[in-house]
Motif scaffolding. Structure first.
Motif, mmCIF file in Angstrom:
data_model
loop_
_atom_site.group_PDB
_atom_site.id
_atom_site.type_symbol
_atom_site.label_atom_id
_atom_site.label_comp_id
_atom_site.label_asym_id
_atom_site.label_seq_id
_atom_site.Cartn_x
_atom_site.Cartn_y
_atom_site.Cartn_z
ATOM 1 N N GLN A 38 166.833 -0.081 -2.587
ATOM 2 C CA GLN A 38 167.382 -1.428 -2.446
ATOM 3 C C GLN A 38 167.963 -1.609 -1.046
ATOM 4 N N PHE A 39 168.072 -2.873 -0.631
ATOM 5 C CA PHE A 39 168.480 -3.162 0.742
ATOM 6 C C PHE A 39 169.475 -4.315 0.788
ATOM 7 N N ILE B 30 164.443 7.104 2.500
ATOM 8 C CA ILE B 30 163.481 6.498 3.426
ATOM 9 C C ILE B 30 162.624 7.596 4.042
ATOM 10 N N PRO C 196 169.426 -0.343 4.543
ATOM 11 C CA PRO C 196 169.121 0.368 3.304
ATOM 12 C C PRO C 196 170.390 0.837 2.592
ATOM 13 N N SER C 197 170.339 0.857 1.274
ATOM 14 C CA SER C 197 171.481 1.299 0.466
ATOM 15 C C SER C 197 171.280 2.748 0.046
ATOM 16 N N ILE D 233 167.719 -5.586 8.165
ATOM 17 C CA ILE D 233 167.784 -4.979 6.840
ATOM 18 C C ILE D 233 168.580 -3.669 6.893
#
Length: 595
Positions: free
Chosen positions: A189-190, A585, A182-183, A180
């Motif tokens: 969102q990922f 995050i 992260p954006s 995954i």
């Protein structure tokens, strides 16, 4: 800086002036004459320095292993009796006239002029840039490059287009775990790194590309084995308006051409084909190694009524299996060896490993040794001996349990016995495995899962079974197997929206989830999607097989360890709080456990 690579020189270059660059592989001082084996990616060349040129000789005295040199000199034949037949350059040497030290080197952490047997793999991976200097490793990279060139040329010549697909994509619910990403610009969102370009290459067929290929990096966050890595390379292929027979014939042609050009080996034409059911019945595996002449034999019918419940229970169970495996001259095995094989099958869930030593077949029960004989009637013993083809001196192993456990345990035992007992035939044994089930039952999650992936097409006549009996539904899938290794797997794809929706429902993916995860694909199927199919070859695995390497890590430039770590760069590693903040995050701190 150079006129030639070291490994290019031979007796046709005698009396030529050459300039070479490379690393000191070995330096030898023979009392007034210094020999330096200079190494580059093409091979080794022996350079001789004598005291006549005092400055050059003094420089040669100062060099050590792995110094980077530039040498200018004249090629000459080696004196008679000093040739090295093990080297392509072994007939010649270079009389050094000029010598420049381009860079010095500290003493390497391990010797590069010996094989890797005495060097731990973790040490090699930590200093991978040094490990790759070894001729064996460089040769594998050259070999890999040659393989990809032949594959590309074949596909280019057959009208395929090399098209790149995205590395940042959408997480999907099927298959292995995603990596995954992260954006930063889309808070919370990922992205996911692709496990394969599967959906994108199908969309390229919708787009009319017709024939696509790509040598592509793929990512799977899963437990590792010798032939698995978290990032690996596939030769990915898809084509429209061809049925499976035509696709398989085209791919056979590619692999035959590859082996002919790279290894000068002629593979069979055509490759044999075997159904999944037959492969499991005879070999306990859907990727059987046909070089090993041992086979499993089902004896459910013979042992269903014996008093020994260890056999009769699985024999009567619709999901059970009792199978026999004959080992020629197996009576030679000691009790310890048999015990070791019993422990081995335990790895695969087998609760034990029954056996019969066949001393003299003609004597029946009296000519055999086994604690299980007392549970078997004479008729059953005779039938088993006939069905397995047992001869004097053989040993017959038995597996009895759920069919999946018996197949995996005896299938693995078959391969191990083949290698341990020297029964593996020399050469290459390719085949296609076909007629796979569409689904397999996941006991843990109480649901059907795709045996290949959820975009595999069912047989047309089995489409009605998707709702009524998914377990009986066969797919239009095909795997290419070579010497017990799956080289590539593929299938015809679902190209009609209603069939894709039926498959999702059979997998327990409700319409809302399907629309959320795969809505773009379902929409694309509405706009004239052509019949299409393809497959993907594991390039790392293919190179490993063709080079005879023990692990795919030995044919990759910068692989990860078994724990998915890079020892050289110390990845994965932590990141700063500022980076985490940009990505929205926050790390969760694990609560301290009580003493």
């Amino acid at each position: 800086m150079r006129s030639h690579y070291c490994g290019q020189l031979d007796d046709s270059h005698v009396d030529h002036e050459v300039e070479l660059c490379g690393w000191v592989h070995r330096r030898r001082d023979h009392g007034g004459v210094i020999f330096i084996d200079l190494r580059d990616r093409d091979g080794l060349a022996q350079v001789v320095f004598d005291p006549d040129l005092a400055d050059v000789f003094a420089t040669a005295e100062s060099v050590r292993n792995e110094f980077v040199l530039k040498v200018k000199g004249r090629v000459r034949l080696r004196p008679e009796g000093t040739e090295n037949p093990d080297l392509p350059t072994g007939k010649v040497e270079i009389l050094g006239k000029e010598l420049t030290i381009l860079n010095k080197s500290e003493t390497p952490p391990f010797m590069l002029n010996v094989d890797d047997e005495g060097v731990g793999e973790e040490h090699r991976l930590k200093y991978r840039y040094l490990d790759l200097r070894r001729p064996e490793m460089l040769q594998r990279l050259r070999f890999r490059s040659k393989i990809t060139r032949v594959l590309r040329n074949y596909l280019d010549d057959n009208g395929f287009l090399d098209v790149e697909t995205p590395m940042l994509t959408k997480a999907t619910p099927e298959g292995a775990r995603d990596y995954i990403v992260p954006s930063r610009t889309h808070e919370g969102q990922f992205f996911a790194l692709p496990q394969s370009p599967q959906i994108f290459k199908q969309l390229l067929m919708v787009a009319g590309v017709d024939r696509y290929y790509q040598i592509v990096r793929c990512f799977r966050d899963e437990d590792l084995r010798a032939d698995r890595q978290p990032e690996f390379t596939q030769l990915d292929i898809e084509t429209s308006f061809l049925d499976e027979s035509t696709i398989m014939a085209m791919m056979e042609g590619m692999i035959r051409k590859l082996f002919a050009e790279v290894l000068e080996v002629a593979l069979p034409d055509p490759f044999p084909r075997m159904s999944y059911a037959e492969a499991m019945e005879r070999f306990g595996s859907d990727k059987p190694d046909l070089r090993i002449p041992l086979e499993l034999v089902s004896v459910n019918d013979v042992l269903a009524d014996v008093e020994f419940k260890v056999f009769s229970g699985p024999a009567k169970d619709p999901k059970g299996r009792v199978a026999a495996l004959r080992l020629p001259k197996g009576c030679e095995l000691s009790r310890k060896e048999i015990d070791d094989y019993t422990k081995f099958v335990g790895i695969y869930g087998a609760k034990g490993l029954a056996y019969i030593k066949v001393n003299e077949v003609a004597k029946g029960r009296e000519g055999m040794q086994s604690p299980i004989l007392k549970f078997m009637p004479d008729e059953a013993i005779t039938t088993i001996m006939e069905r397995t083809g047992a001869e004097d001196g053989d040993l017959v192993f038995f597996g009895a349990d759920q069919a999946s456990i018996v197949n995996e345990a005896l299938g693995a035992l078959r391969v191990k016995l083949g290698h341990d007992r020297g029964l593996v035939e020399h050469g290459w044994k390719p085949l296609w495995v076909v007629d796979f089930p569409m689904f397999e039952w996941d006991e843990k999650n109480d649901r059907w899962t795709s045996l290949h992936h959820p975009f595999t097409s069912p047989n047309e006549e089995h489409i009605p079974l998707l709702e009524s009996d998914p377990g009986a539904c066969l797919s239009r899938a095909y795997d290419m197997v070579l010497n017990g290794t799956e080289l590539g797997g593929g299938s015809m794809r679902i190209y009609r929206e209603e069939v894709q929706e039926q498959v999702f429902r059979a997998l327990g993916i409700e319409d809302e989830e399907a629309r959320d995860k795969f809505g773009f694909l379902l929409d694309a199927l509405k706009y004239g999607c052509p019949p299409h199919g393809g497959l993907a070859f594991g390039l790392d695995r293919l190179v490993m097989l063709m080079t005879g390497a023990k692990s795919i890590r030995d044919v990759m430039a910068f692989p990860k360890t078994q724990s998915a770590a890079c020892l050289m760069t110390d990845a994965p590693s932590g990141v700063s709080e500022a980076q985490l903040k940009e990505l929205h995050i926050r790390k969760r701190v694990k609560p301290k456990t009580a003493e």
